[in-house]
Design an enzyme around this catalytic site. Structure first.
Site, PDB file in Angstrom:
ATOM      1  N   HIS A  15       3.717   0.454  -4.926  1.00 51.31           N
ATOM      2  CA  HIS A  15       4.913  -0.361  -5.118  1.00 51.31           C
ATOM      3  C   HIS A  15       4.559  -1.585  -5.946  1.00 51.31           C
ATOM      4  O   HIS A  15       3.455  -2.108  -5.843  1.00 51.31           O
ATOM      5  CB  HIS A  15       5.486  -0.789  -3.770  1.00 51.31           C
ATOM      6  CG  HIS A  15       5.890   0.374  -2.928  1.00 51.31           C
ATOM      7  ND1 HIS A  15       7.016   1.119  -3.182  1.00 51.31           N
ATOM      8  CD2 HIS A  15       5.299   0.949  -1.854  1.00 51.31           C
ATOM      9  CE1 HIS A  15       7.105   2.093  -2.296  1.00 51.31           C
ATOM     10  NE2 HIS A  15       6.073   2.018  -1.481  1.00 51.31           N
ATOM     11  N   ALA A  16       5.482  -2.010  -6.775  1.00 53.16           N
ATOM     12  CA  ALA A  16       5.390  -3.226  -7.585  1.00 53.16           C
ATOM     13  C   ALA A  16       4.037  -3.388  -8.280  1.00 53.16           C
ATOM     14  O   ALA A  16       3.742  -2.675  -9.222  1.00 53.16           O
ATOM     15  CB  ALA A  16       5.754  -4.442  -6.753  1.00 53.16           C
TER      16      ALA A  16
END
Length: 93
Positions: A15-16
């Protein structure tokens, strides 16, 4: 086709920030690479939206694959990056 199965080493999963690191590394490899959850369909590893869309969690198994002739070393480096949750692509394995 070369393939590597590896568990995601980033606690937060892909994620991210970890996804961004991975996508940059996959793009820098210079070969077409796909990524998939162990039971899912492969997506382009150089696409941030595709990688985020996997929703891969920390510790979950993913599959990296490529049909390029010289993909073994690149997949080894990408596998190490993912498994160890590194901040950048390792130069050597």
């Amino acid at each position: 086709m070369a393939e590597r199965r590896v568990n995601v080493g980033w606690a937060e999963g892909l994620h991210a920030r970890p996804a961004s690191i991975f996508v940059r590394a996959a793009t820098a490899s210079g070969i077409p690479v796909t990524i998939a959850k162990a039971d899912g369909s492969p997506v382009n590893a150089a696409s941030m939206l595709a990688v985020l869309g996997l929703g891969a969690q920390g510790g979950e198994e993913i599959v990296l694959a490529s049909t390029a002739d010289d993909s073994e070393a690149a997949l080894d480096r990408l596998s190490k990056l993912v498994a160890e949750g590194l901040d950048e692509l390792p130069e050597t394995v």
